[in-house]
Design a protein around this motif. Structure first.
Motif, PDB file in Angstrom:
ATOM      1  N   THR A  57       0.842  -1.197   0.000  1.00  0.00           N
ATOM      2  CA  THR A  57       0.000   0.000   0.000  1.00  0.00           C
ATOM      3  C   THR A  57       0.874   1.243   0.000  1.00  0.00           C
ATOM      4  N   ALA A  58       0.473   2.239  -0.803  1.00  0.00           N
ATOM      5  CA  ALA A  58       1.174   3.524  -0.820  1.00  0.00           C
ATOM      6  C   ALA A  58       0.398   4.489   0.077  1.00  0.00           C
ATOM      7  N   THR A  59       1.017   4.922   1.177  1.00  0.00           N
ATOM      8  CA  THR A  59       0.354   5.768   2.169  1.00  0.00           C
ATOM      9  C   THR A  59       0.933   7.177   2.129  1.00  0.00           C
ATOM     10  N   PHE A  60       0.031   8.179   2.060  1.00  0.00           N
ATOM     11  CA  PHE A  60       0.427   9.587   2.017  1.00  0.00           C
ATOM     12  C   PHE A  60      -0.121  10.285   3.260  1.00  0.00           C
ATOM     13  N   SER A  61       0.664  11.186   3.825  1.00  0.00           N
ATOM     14  CA  SER A  61       0.236  11.963   4.991  1.00  0.00           C
ATOM     15  C   SER A  61       0.345  13.444   4.669  1.00  0.00           C
ATOM     16  N   CYS A  62      -0.752  14.162   4.908  1.00  0.00           N
ATOM     17  CA  CYS A  62      -0.766  15.611   4.729  1.00  0.00           C
ATOM     18  C   CYS A  62      -0.850  16.220   6.120  1.00  0.00           C
ATOM     19  N   LEU A  63       0.202  16.894   6.551  1.00  0.00           N
ATOM     20  CA  LEU A  63       0.304  17.421   7.907  1.00  0.00           C
ATOM     21  C   LEU A  63       0.233  18.942   7.875  1.00  0.00           C
ATOM     22  N   ALA A  64      -0.762  19.505   8.601  1.00  0.00           N
ATOM     23  CA  ALA A  64      -0.886  20.954   8.759  1.00  0.00           C
ATOM     24  C   ALA A  64      -0.543  21.280  10.212  1.00  0.00           C
ATOM     25  N   ARG A  65       0.458  22.109  10.430  1.00  0.00           N
ATOM     26  CA  ARG A  65       0.958  22.349  11.783  1.00  0.00           C
ATOM     27  C   ARG A  65       0.714  23.779  12.241  1.00  0.00           C
ATOM     28  N   GLN A  66       0.272  23.919  13.523  1.00  0.00           N
ATOM     29  CA  GLN A  66       0.186  25.172  14.263  1.00  0.00           C
ATOM     30  C   GLN A  66      -0.590  26.258  13.519  1.00  0.00           C
ATOM     31  N   PHE A  67      -1.892  26.016  13.416  1.00  0.00           N
ATOM     32  CA  PHE A  67      -2.767  27.006  12.801  1.00  0.00           C
ATOM     33  C   PHE A  67      -3.859  27.412  13.795  1.00  0.00           C
ATOM     34  N   SER A  68      -4.476  28.556  13.543  1.00  0.00           N
ATOM     35  CA  SER A  68      -5.562  29.067  14.362  1.00  0.00           C
ATOM     36  C   SER A  68      -6.371  30.043  13.502  1.00  0.00           C
ATOM     37  N   PRO A  69      -7.696  30.062  13.606  1.00  0.00           N
ATOM     38  CA  PRO A  69      -8.567  29.260  14.474  1.00  0.00           C
ATOM     39  C   PRO A  69      -8.660  27.797  14.026  1.00  0.00           C
ATOM     40  N   LYS A  70      -9.534  27.048  14.716  1.00  0.00           N
ATOM     41  CA  LYS A  70      -9.546  25.595  14.535  1.00  0.00           C
ATOM     42  C   LYS A  70     -10.171  25.145  13.220  1.00  0.00           C
ATOM     43  N   THR A  84     -12.582  10.626  -1.978  1.00  0.00           N
ATOM     44  CA  THR A  84     -12.983  10.648  -0.570  1.00  0.00           C
ATOM     45  C   THR A  84     -12.781   9.311   0.118  1.00  0.00           C
ATOM     46  N   ASN A  85     -12.402   8.291  -0.644  1.00  0.00           N
ATOM     47  CA  ASN A  85     -12.228   6.974  -0.034  1.00  0.00           C
ATOM     48  C   ASN A  85     -10.852   6.841   0.607  1.00  0.00           C
ATOM     49  N   ALA A  86     -10.745   5.951   1.583  1.00  0.00           N
ATOM     50  CA  ALA A  86      -9.469   5.613   2.251  1.00  0.00           C
ATOM     51  C   ALA A  86      -8.778   6.829   2.850  1.00  0.00           C
ATOM     52  N   ILE A  87      -9.586   7.691   3.506  1.00  0.00           N
ATOM     53  CA  ILE A  87      -9.032   8.900   4.118  1.00  0.00           C
ATOM     54  C   ILE A  87      -9.322   8.874   5.619  1.00  0.00           C
ATOM     55  N   ASP A  88      -8.322   9.224   6.417  1.00  0.00           N
ATOM     56  CA  ASP A  88      -8.457   9.275   7.868  1.00  0.00           C
ATOM     57  C   ASP A  88      -7.803  10.563   8.356  1.00  0.00           C
ATOM     58  N   THR A  89      -8.427  11.221   9.366  1.00  0.00           N
ATOM     59  CA  THR A  89      -7.913  12.500   9.849  1.00  0.00           C
ATOM     60  C   THR A  89      -7.723  12.462  11.364  1.00  0.00           C
ATOM     61  N   HIS A  90      -6.594  13.044  11.820  1.00  0.00           N
ATOM     62  CA  HIS A  90      -6.292  13.132  13.251  1.00  0.00           C
ATOM     63  C   HIS A  90      -5.917  14.575  13.563  1.00  0.00           C
ATOM     64  N   SER A 111      -3.076   1.988  -4.103  1.00  0.00           N
ATOM     65  CA  SER A 111      -2.286   0.780  -4.342  1.00  0.00           C
ATOM     66  C   SER A 111      -0.862   1.143  -4.773  1.00  0.00           C
ATOM     67  N   VAL A 112       0.070   0.256  -4.483  1.00  0.00           N
ATOM     68  CA  VAL A 112       1.464   0.472  -4.894  1.00  0.00           C
ATOM     69  C   VAL A 112       1.560   0.569  -6.411  1.00  0.00           C
ATOM     70  N   TYR A 113       0.813  -0.280  -7.111  1.00  0.00           N
ATOM     71  CA  TYR A 113       0.876  -0.269  -8.580  1.00  0.00           C
ATOM     72  C   TYR A 113       0.460   1.095  -9.134  1.00  0.00           C
ATOM     73  N   LYS A 114      -0.625   1.656  -8.606  1.00  0.00           N
ATOM     74  CA  LYS A 114      -1.102   2.945  -9.123  1.00  0.00           C
ATOM     75  C   LYS A 114      -0.067   4.037  -8.888  1.00  0.00           C
TER      76      LYS A 114
END
Length: 346
Positions: A57-70, A84-90, A111-114
């Motif tokens: 599996t090819a996994t991508f992370s988009c990290l947004a740091r230290q913003f305001s307002p929420k 919109t599929n296979a997306i998780d947010t923390h 997928s790795v192939y894609k």
């Protein structure tokens, strides 16, 4: 009371005081504190490493740091189309003086192939009051080079040292890759192998001078026009000839497993093959080095049928090649049979 707008600020409050015969009361009056300033996020997009791609599996992370307002949102795009599929947010938050800063991560998988075999572009969009941040990634023809140690069959049957340089990566780039190898700055002749499409790998076989290899000279291989290089050399161990012992089972059923143990204080690289009777050498399962307090061992396990083992004509031989033998072309051999006690050669 009226005051000038320029005098009306939280740092200089006004005091209102009222008095009567019973006493005096006062209160301070000031404008409410200004809301904290908006903080723009710092945004990163991470792409999968080669090690991660091995999991399928090819996994991508988009990290947004230290913003305001929420309030914020993430969006993902593949070749310009929102997905919109296979997306998780923390998300997390931290207090910085009087301001609360937020950080959030969105994870997207394909997928790795894609990812590795198409020209797909992955885009992360972070939308916030302070503005929109966009990060984009595309696979960039990464290659890896692996050097495989000598093939034992070639060592024992042909007395030659044949190594393999394997190029791995995406199909198109691997197919076009060219490898050159040298021993102590002297180039060796390469034999390109067949391209293995299913595994995206291409092996390049080459022969190294037998004596140079067992002397421990370094072999260096490079993918031409790229800064990708690997080196391999024989580990000669502690300079002592190893001990070779065959162990055979006391109890067995339909099949019999014999163990050849090769031991030395510091063993280094060792090559093991077996021979049953006058048949050609055969390979068997060989363990990784087993490190003990005062020695290192390697085990090779040969499994054969009960009928073959019990035949009076069957002699089983474990053959070993090691850099610290007097004649590296003549293997150190230990033999046994059903009717003969196992040997131990030092």
């Amino acid at each position: 009371m009226r005051v000038k707008k320029s005098d009306w600020n939280p740092q200089n409050p006004y005091t209102c005081e009222a008095s009567n015969s019973k006493g005096t009361l006062s209160t301070k009056v000031a404008p409410p504190a200004a809301p904290p300033p908006d903080q723009r996020a710092t945004v990163f997009l991470t792409v999968p490493t080669i090690k991660e791609l091995e999991n399928g599996t090819a996994t991508f992370s988009c990290l947004a740091r230290q913003f305001s307002p929420k309030k914020y949102s993430f969006k993902w795009f593949l070749d310009g189309k929102e997905v919109t599929n296979a997306i998780d947010t923390h998300e997390t938050s931290e207090k910085n003086a009087s301001v609360t800063l937020y950080s959030a991560t969105s994870i997207f998988k394909i997928s790795v192939y894609k990812w590795t075999n198409t020209d797909v572009k992955v885009k992360c969009e972070f939308d916030h009051k302070t503005g929109k941040e966009v990060r984009e990634a595309q696979y960039t023809d990464k290659l890896t080079l692996t050097l495989k140690p000598p093939a034992e069959r070639e060592l024992f049957i042909n007395n030659t040292v044949v190594l393999e340089a394997v190029v791995s990566g995406d199909v198109k780039t691997v197919q076009e890759a060219s490898v050159s190898c040298e021993v102590n700055s002297v180039k060796v002749r390469m034999e390109p192998g067949n391209f293995i499409f299913s595994n995206d790998k291409k092996p390049h076989r080459f022969e190294v001078d037998y004596h140079k290899w067992f002397k421990g000279e370094t072999v260096t291989c490079t993918i031409r026009d790229r800064d990708i290089k690997q080196m391999i050399r024989l580990d000669k161990g502690d300079g002592q000839k190893p001990t070779v012992t065959i162990y055979r089972p006391d109890v067995y059923k339909d099949s019999v497993s014999l163990v050849c143990e090769v031991t030395s204080h510091k063993l280094g690289d060792v090559y093991i093959m077996w021979r049953v009777g006058e048949q050609p050498y055969i390979e068997a399962n060989t363990s990784a080095p087993i490190h003990q307090k005062s020695s290192t061992s390697v085990l090779s396990i040969l499994t054969m049928s009960k009928t073959k083992y019990e035949s009076p004509e069957t002699t089983i031989t474990c053959a070993v090649k090691h850099a610290n033998m007097e004649n590296t072309r003549a293997p150190l051999e230990v033999s046994t049979s059903k009717s003969k006690q196992p040997e131990c050669v030092y």
